[in-house]
Motif scaffolding. Structure first.
Motif, PDB file in Angstrom:
ATOM      1  N   ASN A  10       0.856  -1.184   0.000  1.00  0.00           N
ATOM      2  CA  ASN A  10       0.000   0.000   0.000  1.00  0.00           C
ATOM      3  C   ASN A  10       0.896   1.239   0.000  1.00  0.00           C
ATOM      4  O   ASN A  10       1.824   1.334   0.805  1.00  0.00           O
ATOM      5  N   PRO A  11       0.627   2.216  -0.895  1.00  0.00           N
ATOM      6  CA  PRO A  11       1.540   3.362  -1.027  1.00  0.00           C
ATOM      7  C   PRO A  11       1.359   4.455   0.011  1.00  0.00           C
ATOM      8  O   PRO A  11       2.139   5.410   0.045  1.00  0.00           O
ATOM      9  N   THR A  12       0.357   4.340   0.874  1.00  0.00           N
ATOM     10  CA  THR A  12       0.116   5.376   1.878  1.00  0.00           C
ATOM     11  C   THR A  12       1.241   5.389   2.915  1.00  0.00           C
ATOM     12  O   THR A  12       1.607   4.333   3.436  1.00  0.00           O
ATOM     13  N   PRO A  13       1.801   6.557   3.217  1.00  0.00           N
ATOM     14  CA  PRO A  13       2.860   6.614   4.245  1.00  0.00           C
ATOM     15  C   PRO A  13       2.384   5.998   5.556  1.00  0.00           C
ATOM     16  O   PRO A  13       1.246   6.203   5.980  1.00  0.00           O
ATOM     17  N   ASP A  14       3.243   5.224   6.161  1.00  0.00           N
ATOM     18  CA  ASP A  14       2.990   4.555   7.448  1.00  0.00           C
ATOM     19  C   ASP A  14       2.004   3.388   7.358  1.00  0.00           C
ATOM     20  O   ASP A  14       1.717   2.746   8.370  1.00  0.00           O
ATOM     21  N   SER A  15       1.487   3.083   6.163  1.00  0.00           N
ATOM     22  CA  SER A  15       0.597   1.925   6.036  1.00  0.00           C
ATOM     23  C   SER A  15       1.391   0.639   6.199  1.00  0.00           C
ATOM     24  O   SER A  15       2.533   0.537   5.739  1.00  0.00           O
ATOM     25  N   LYS A  16       0.778  -0.357   6.831  1.00  0.00           N
ATOM     26  CA  LYS A  16       1.392  -1.668   6.982  1.00  0.00           C
ATOM     27  C   LYS A  16       0.685  -2.716   6.120  1.00  0.00           C
ATOM     28  O   LYS A  16       0.859  -3.915   6.319  1.00  0.00           O
ATOM     29  N   LEU A  17      -0.092  -2.265   5.146  1.00  0.00           N
ATOM     30  CA  LEU A  17      -0.873  -3.184   4.321  1.00  0.00           C
ATOM     31  C   LEU A  17      -0.091  -3.634   3.089  1.00  0.00           C
ATOM     32  O   LEU A  17       0.652  -2.858   2.481  1.00  0.00           O
ATOM     33  N   ILE A  18      -0.303  -4.893   2.742  1.00  0.00           N
ATOM     34  CA  ILE A  18       0.260  -5.446   1.521  1.00  0.00           C
ATOM     35  C   ILE A  18      -0.774  -6.382   0.907  1.00  0.00           C
ATOM     36  O   ILE A  18      -1.466  -7.118   1.621  1.00  0.00           O
ATOM     37  N   ALA A  19      -0.920  -6.321  -0.410  1.00  0.00           N
ATOM     38  CA  ALA A  19      -1.891  -7.160  -1.117  1.00  0.00           C
ATOM     39  C   ALA A  19      -1.161  -8.295  -1.828  1.00  0.00           C
ATOM     40  O   ALA A  19      -0.119  -8.075  -2.450  1.00  0.00           O
ATOM     41  N   VAL A  20      -1.721  -9.499  -1.731  1.00  0.00           N
ATOM     42  CA  VAL A  20      -1.125 -10.685  -2.350  1.00  0.00           C
ATOM     43  C   VAL A  20      -2.219 -11.436  -3.104  1.00  0.00           C
ATOM     44  O   VAL A  20      -3.262 -11.761  -2.538  1.00  0.00           O
ATOM     45  N   GLY A  21      -1.982 -11.715  -4.372  1.00  0.00           N
ATOM     46  CA  GLY A  21      -2.929 -12.482  -5.177  1.00  0.00           C
ATOM     47  C   GLY A  21      -2.501 -13.928  -5.278  1.00  0.00           C
ATOM     48  O   GLY A  21      -1.304 -14.241  -5.362  1.00  0.00           O
ATOM     49  N   ALA A  22      -3.485 -14.845  -5.275  1.00  0.00           N
ATOM     50  CA  ALA A  22      -3.174 -16.280  -5.231  1.00  0.00           C
ATOM     51  C   ALA A  22      -3.979 -17.060  -6.266  1.00  0.00           C
ATOM     52  O   ALA A  22      -5.003 -16.589  -6.779  1.00  0.00           O
ATOM     53  N   THR A  23      -3.507 -18.282  -6.528  1.00  0.00           N
ATOM     54  CA  THR A  23      -4.202 -19.152  -7.475  1.00  0.00           C
ATOM     55  C   THR A  23      -5.477 -19.751  -6.895  1.00  0.00           C
ATOM     56  O   THR A  23      -6.258 -20.364  -7.624  1.00  0.00           O
ATOM     57  N   HIS A  25      -4.817   2.000  -5.275  1.00  0.00           N
ATOM     58  CA  HIS A  25      -5.069   3.356  -5.729  1.00  0.00           C
ATOM     59  C   HIS A  25      -4.028   4.277  -5.098  1.00  0.00           C
ATOM     60  O   HIS A  25      -3.733   4.172  -3.912  1.00  0.00           O
ATOM     61  N   PRO A  26      -3.433   5.197  -5.877  1.00  0.00           N
ATOM     62  CA  PRO A  26      -2.348   6.022  -5.328  1.00  0.00           C
ATOM     63  C   PRO A  26      -2.801   7.081  -4.330  1.00  0.00           C
ATOM     64  O   PRO A  26      -1.969   7.629  -3.595  1.00  0.00           O
ATOM     65  N   ALA A  27      -4.112   7.384  -4.298  1.00  0.00           N
ATOM     66  CA  ALA A  27      -4.574   8.459  -3.415  1.00  0.00           C
ATOM     67  C   ALA A  27      -5.638   8.024  -2.415  1.00  0.00           C
ATOM     68  O   ALA A  27      -5.822   8.673  -1.393  1.00  0.00           O
ATOM     69  N   ILE A  28      -6.346   6.929  -2.709  1.00  0.00           N
ATOM     70  CA  ILE A  28      -7.398   6.440  -1.805  1.00  0.00           C
ATOM     71  C   ILE A  28      -6.902   5.132  -1.204  1.00  0.00           C
ATOM     72  O   ILE A  28      -6.864   4.101  -1.882  1.00  0.00           O
ATOM     73  N   PRO A  29      -6.516   5.117   0.064  1.00  0.00           N
ATOM     74  CA  PRO A  29      -5.758   3.987   0.626  1.00  0.00           C
ATOM     75  C   PRO A  29      -6.518   2.673   0.735  1.00  0.00           C
ATOM     76  O   PRO A  29      -5.894   1.633   0.896  1.00  0.00           O
ATOM     77  N   ASN A  30      -7.845   2.692   0.627  1.00  0.00           N
ATOM     78  CA  ASN A  30      -8.616   1.456   0.786  1.00  0.00           C
ATOM     79  C   ASN A  30      -9.064   0.850  -0.547  1.00  0.00           C
ATOM     80  O   ASN A  30      -9.791  -0.136  -0.559  1.00  0.00           O
ATOM     81  N   VAL A  47       8.191   2.880 -14.632  1.00  0.00           N
ATOM     82  CA  VAL A  47       8.813   4.198 -14.704  1.00  0.00           C
ATOM     83  C   VAL A  47       9.717   4.397 -13.491  1.00  0.00           C
ATOM     84  O   VAL A  47       9.399   3.950 -12.381  1.00  0.00           O
ATOM     85  N   SER A  48      10.849   5.044 -13.698  1.00  0.00           N
ATOM     86  CA  SER A  48      11.778   5.322 -12.599  1.00  0.00           C
ATOM     87  C   SER A  48      11.140   6.275 -11.601  1.00  0.00           C
ATOM     88  O   SER A  48      10.156   6.963 -11.909  1.00  0.00           O
ATOM     89  N   PRO A  49      11.675   6.361 -10.384  1.00  0.00           N
ATOM     90  CA  PRO A  49      11.106   7.273  -9.382  1.00  0.00           C
ATOM     91  C   PRO A  49      10.999   8.718  -9.859  1.00  0.00           C
ATOM     92  O   PRO A  49      10.073   9.427  -9.485  1.00  0.00           O
ATOM     93  N   SER A  50      11.915   9.148 -10.723  1.00  0.00           N
ATOM     94  CA  SER A  50      11.875  10.523 -11.235  1.00  0.00           C
ATOM     95  C   SER A  50      10.909  10.681 -12.396  1.00  0.00           C
ATOM     96  O   SER A  50      10.511  11.792 -12.729  1.00  0.00           O
ATOM     97  N   GLY A  51      10.565   9.551 -13.045  1.00  0.00           N
ATOM     98  CA  GLY A  51       9.722   9.610 -14.226  1.00  0.00           C
ATOM     99  C   GLY A  51      10.486   9.798 -15.517  1.00  0.00           C
ATOM    100  O   GLY A  51       9.888   9.797 -16.607  1.00  0.00           O
ATOM    101  N   HIS A  99       8.824  -1.294  -1.336  1.00  0.00           N
ATOM    102  CA  HIS A  99       8.008  -0.385  -0.537  1.00  0.00           C
ATOM    103  C   HIS A  99       8.257   1.049  -0.999  1.00  0.00           C
ATOM    104  O   HIS A  99       9.398   1.444  -1.241  1.00  0.00           O
ATOM    105  N   PRO A 100       7.206   1.851  -1.176  1.00  0.00           N
ATOM    106  CA  PRO A 100       7.389   3.208  -1.712  1.00  0.00           C
ATOM    107  C   PRO A 100       8.040   4.195  -0.762  1.00  0.00           C
ATOM    108  O   PRO A 100       8.440   5.281  -1.196  1.00  0.00           O
ATOM    109  N   HIS A 101       8.176   3.855   0.520  1.00  0.00           N
ATOM    110  CA  HIS A 101       8.686   4.830   1.480  1.00  0.00           C
ATOM    111  C   HIS A 101       9.844   4.333   2.338  1.00  0.00           C
ATOM    112  O   HIS A 101      10.395   5.119   3.120  1.00  0.00           O
TER     113      HIS A 101
END
Length: 407
Positions: A117-130, A160-165, A296-300, A384-386
């Protein structure tokens, strides 16, 4: 050395001998091959190399590498010096190289995708499975917080980059979904617009739209409607071959790459036009690799490409010039490599077919780490983004977290 040994694990002299023997065999130079076998004392084994035409591929890669090096030095490349300086930044010594945690509590199925999850301080991670589930976990403990049933194996997910849920997810059942983990009915919108599965689903950087890339040879663009968290398909681009990779640029443009095609297709999300950028360092139309992942690189300013030829490439996004090449992670036609940038753009990380994750320093193009711990194919990685943390999942049913060696 057994027939099961990988070419990447062999000494350079042995690898060169195998490549020449393979070339002589494929060209029908049987007498020359027998002479070489007799003088070297080594019999030719067709299974000793993972790909056909290895020598020709090596020559092609060498030529393109030299051309890329000339470009990186500014020889008629058109790449601004300030952009190139970005790739030459000194290492911060925070290389990710150590396993810090491993979780195997997501059932007995193969794990196919992973995303922090890209939100600062978030501890969430999404994992997809078979097992047809998208798991949302606390990456500090491995605890499963949400288990979301979907119609098929979950092959890609993107927060979503702006809506954390809010998440996007695609499945092998040819569906993709908008998911709200805070809602009672977590799947808030479902689509079955593709005739084959979408290998990639990604939000734009500002979150105003998303795009899907499918094996039905199309890219679809979705934009928000007036209703909250509701999206509609506004355009479809159709191509002649399978779409393997897709990512968004900071300006909202979509970069897409296809099989059997040496161009990056830049798709305009406003007027729906397409602009082509040649990936070949020499500017010709020879197709020597397929792009299987792209970001894309961090700078774009740059694009990182994973290919089916045990090679990663950095392109300057504005000009298409090759500026870096990285070798050492074995990946062929049947692989599905995934990569990740370091948050500062100092390192890159890539999955490999030998169950490892490889790391390179961007400035020097040198391999700097080999992350070992998975016992089967590594299917995905995400940085991790942060903070300096890398996640990986694979066919051994494990979610693994990697960090710098602080000792």
């Amino acid at each position: 050395m057994t027939e099961e040994d990988h070419a990447d694990d062999q000494p350079e002299e042995e690898y060169a001998l195998l490549a020449v023997q393979q070339y002589l065999h494929e060209m029908g130079y049987d007498e020359s091959l027998r002479t070489l076998e007799r003088e070297s004392g080594r019999q030719y084994r067709a299974s000793a190399l993972p790909m056909s035409s290895e020598l020709a591929a090596l020559i092609t890669e060498h030529r393109e590498t030299k051309a890329a090096e000339r470009s990186a030095e500014g020889a008629a490349s058109g790449v601004p010096a300030t952009d190139l300086e970005e790739l030459n930044k000194t290492s911060d010594k925070n290389l990710i190289c150590k396993l810090v945690n491993s979780f195997q509590n997501l059932g007995s199925s193969n794990l196919l995708c992973v995303k922090f999850n890209p939100t600062p301080d978030s501890k969430l991670i999404a994992v997809g499975a078979t097992d047809h589930h998208l798991y949302v976990c606390d990456w500090t403990t491995g605890a499963v917080l949400h288990s979301i049933a979907l119609p098929g194996a979950v092959i890609y997910a993107d927060w979503h980059p702006a809506i954390p849920n809010i998440l996007l997810a695609s499945t092998l059942a040819f569906t993709h979904h908008v998911i709200d983990i805070s809602a009672t009915d977590k799947v808030v919108q479902s689509f079955k617009d593709h005739s084959k599965y979408a290998v990639i689903v990604r939000w734009s950087i500002d979150g105003s739209m998303f795009a899907t890339a499918s094996y039905d040879k199309s890219v679809k663009l979705y934009k928000a409607t007036a209703a909250a968290l509701t999206y509609e398909c506004v355009h479809t681009w159709v191509f002649s071959t399978v779409v393997e990779a897709l990512t968004f640029a900071p300006d909202g443009s979509i970069y897409a790459a296809m099989r059997e095609n040496n161009y990056i297709h830049i798709l305009n999300p406003t007027d729906y036009t397409t602009r082509l950028v040649n990936m070949n360092a020499t500017g010709d139309d020879h197709v020597s690799f397929t792009v299987l992942d792209m970001s894309v690189s961090p700078s774009g300013n740059f694009l990182l490409l994973s290919t089916d030829r045990s090679r990663l490439i950095i392109l300057h996004a504005a000009t298409g010039q090759q500026v870096r090449n990285f070798y050492g992670a074995p990946n062929d036609d049947y692989s599905q490599p995934r990569h990740a940038w370091d948050t500062d753009g100092l390192y890159i990380y890539s999955t490999a077919q030998d169950f490892t994750i490889r790391a390179w320093e961007v400035a020097t193009q040198q391999p700097v780490a080999r992350l070992e711990g998975h016992t089967k194919r590594v299917r995905a990685v995400d940085h991790h983004p942060h903070c300096k943390l890398l996640a990986s999942v694979g066919f051994d049913n494990c979610l693994k977290l990697w960090g710098p060696d602080t000792t």
